[in-house]
Write an enzyme that holds these catalytic residues in place. Structure first.
Site, PDB file in Angstrom:
ATOM      1  N   GLU A 132       0.774  -1.229  -0.002  1.00 49.22           N
ATOM      2  CA  GLU A 132      -0.136  -0.114   0.075  1.00 49.22           C
ATOM      3  C   GLU A 132       0.950   1.317   0.095  1.00 49.22           C
ATOM      4  OE1 GLU A 132      -3.984  -1.271   2.036  1.00 49.22           O
ATOM      5  OE2 GLU A 132      -2.583  -0.911   3.554  1.00 49.22           O
TER       6      GLU A 132
ATOM      7  N   CYS B  44       3.303   8.668   0.912  1.00 49.50           N
ATOM      8  CA  CYS B  44       3.771   7.842   2.001  1.00 49.50           C
ATOM      9  C   CYS B  44       4.001   6.439   1.246  1.00 49.50           C
ATOM     10  CB  CYS B  44       2.774   7.698   3.219  1.00 49.50           C
ATOM     11  SG  CYS B  44       3.266   6.390   4.588  1.00 49.50           S
TER      12      CYS B  44
ATOM     13  N   CYS C  32       6.763  -6.306   7.568  1.00 47.73           N
ATOM     14  CA  CYS C  32       7.826  -5.779   8.203  1.00 47.73           C
ATOM     15  C   CYS C  32       8.236  -6.813   9.255  1.00 47.73           C
ATOM     16  CB  CYS C  32       7.404  -4.521   8.979  1.00 47.73           C
ATOM     17  SG  CYS C  32       8.794  -3.682   9.669  1.00 47.73           S
TER      18      CYS C  32
ATOM     19  N   CYS D  17       1.555  -2.290  15.996  1.00 44.82           N
ATOM     20  CA  CYS D  17       1.715  -2.132  14.447  1.00 44.82           C
ATOM     21  C   CYS D  17       1.071  -3.022  13.794  1.00 44.82           C
ATOM     22  CB  CYS D  17       3.124  -1.685  14.032  1.00 44.82           C
ATOM     23  SG  CYS D  17       3.073  -1.226  12.144  1.00 44.82           S
TER      24      CYS D  17
ATOM     25  N   CYS E  64      -1.263   5.729  10.259  1.00 43.40           N
ATOM     26  CA  CYS E  64       0.023   4.943  10.876  1.00 43.40           C
ATOM     27  C   CYS E  64      -0.261   3.647  11.443  1.00 43.40           C
ATOM     28  CB  CYS E  64       0.545   5.775  11.869  1.00 43.40           C
ATOM     29  SG  CYS E  64       1.018   7.575  11.166  1.00 43.40           S
TER      30      CYS E  64
END
Ligand code: SAH
Length: 359
Positions: free
Chosen positions: A92, A105, A112, A119, A335
């Site tokens: 994304e 962004c 990750c 997150c 975020c």
């Protein structure tokens, strides 16, 4: 026949490729301009190149661009783009208008490896690194979709992934973006956000093309950070701040410290005072990120009163502080909310559904 990906090449590599095909190197610049400055990826449309060069190029090279699968626009103007890479993986990218500049962004990895406790991207684990071409390709798609090829924009490497865990590709992408024959994006307009992979951070400090630095700090003691940001167990808070002290911050610039605020975990007055002490001697500014809550995230967002009180303590002691207004929450573009593959292994047809909140 295997065709090398032109999207992946810096200008000198492309010059080399052209020479190897028996053509003068100046054609490389023309090609680079077509792709990066004008967003044209079909050799047939590159009208200032001879017909036979165009057909030879098409036989020898390809130009890959992530494929737009789906776009979503938030009520606040933030837009989220779901992109499919050549091997089918999904990433994304997000467009955030007027903050005060227009900002892209970008993702640097599929998933990750850092697994920060708050997150959602971390829940995916790491699937693979993006290539430089795929990082730059996100800019190509966003400028095309938003009609922004001629406009100025900032870039934040704050999408999926840890940029310093994919160092070479990230730096190569910055060089391609910076090239004057392409988009000529000044590194001052780019911010790299990291949890602090120390060896890579030390290397970054020596780069000729240096982006602005943002550090995802999130805690004020080693124990607290060990729990929230697991890489702290390897590269601790103390060493991280020492590396920041040594980091060559440009004139009139500062290091941004991001601080996710978690209710009753790291949001006390004492945390605020400790944060002030930790940042002592660093040209710093603090960006508070009140948690974006999500199913599967075992933390809560503090009240606005708590956030403001925390900010006030910093400000009263001379630390520049801002509270990040969360953008795009209604489309899960905020975020830590970027996630593209369900942990439940969906079939390809269900992939889009995986974008909905994981339960
Ligand atoms: N891996 C890099 C780049 C991602 S930046 C880094 O961590 O810096 C994304 C930012 O959003 C990071 O500061 C991250 O800690 C923060 N974040 C992650 N999850 C969040 C959440 N649920 N709410 C608010 N901020 C979050």
């Amino acid at each position: 026949m295997y065709r090398h990906d032109l999207a992946e090449m810096e200008l000198p590599e492309l010059e080399h490729a052209l020479e190897a095909m028996g053509y003068p190197r100046f054609h490389a610049r023309q090609l680079f301009q077509w792709v990066h400055k004008r967003g044209v990826t079909d050799f047939g449309d590159m009208t200032d190149l001879g017909r036979d060069l165009r057909s030879n190029l098409a036989g020898a090279l390809r130009i890959s661009t992530p494929e737009l699968v789906h776009g979503d626009t938030s009520t606040d103007g933030t837009a989220k783009f779901l992109l499919r890479l050549e091997d089918g993986h999904l990433i994304e990218s997000v467009f955030i208008p007027d903050t005060p500049s227009n900002t892209f962004c970008l993702s640097t990895q599929v998933g990750c490896a850092m697994r920060c406790g708050f997150c959602l991207t971390g829940k995916m684990g790491i699937i693979r690194n993006l290539t430089a071409g795929e990082i730059v390709g996100q800019v190509r798609v966003l400028t095309r979709e938003l009609g922004m090829l001629q406009s100025r924009f900032n870039i934040v490497l704050m999408g999926m992934g840890e940029p310093l865990h994919n160092y070479d590709a990230v730096m190569k992408a910055l060089r391609i973006l910076n090239d004057e024959h392409g988009l000529a994006v000044n590194p001052r307009r780019v911010t790299l956000s990291t949890v602090g992979v120390l060896p890579a951070l030390e290397r970054l400090a020596t780069e000729p093309l240096m982006p602005n630095l943002a550090i995802s700090l999130h805690a004020t003691t080693e124990d607290q950070r060990d729990a929230l940001v697991p890489i702290n167990r390897k590269y601790g808070l103390k060493e991280l701040l020492e590396a920041c002290r040594r980091f060559p911050v440009k004139r009139r610039e500062r290091i941004t410290f991001e601080y996710v605020m978690l209710k009753d975990v790291n949001d006390t007055d004492e945390d605020a005072r400790r944060l002030v002490r930790l940042l002592n001697g660093i040209r710093a500014k603090v960006n508070l990120l009140p948690l974006n809550e999500a199913a599967g995230i075992p933390y809560e967002r503090p009240s606005d009163t708590r956030v403001n009180r925390f900010a006030k303590i910093l400000a009263e002691r001379g630390v520049t502080v801002s509270v990040r207004k969360s953008r795009g929450r209604d489309i899960r573009a905020a975020c830590g909310q970027l996630i593209t593959e369900s942990t439940r292994q969906p079939s390809p047809g269900q992939r889009l559904a995986a974008l909905l909140p994981i339960s």
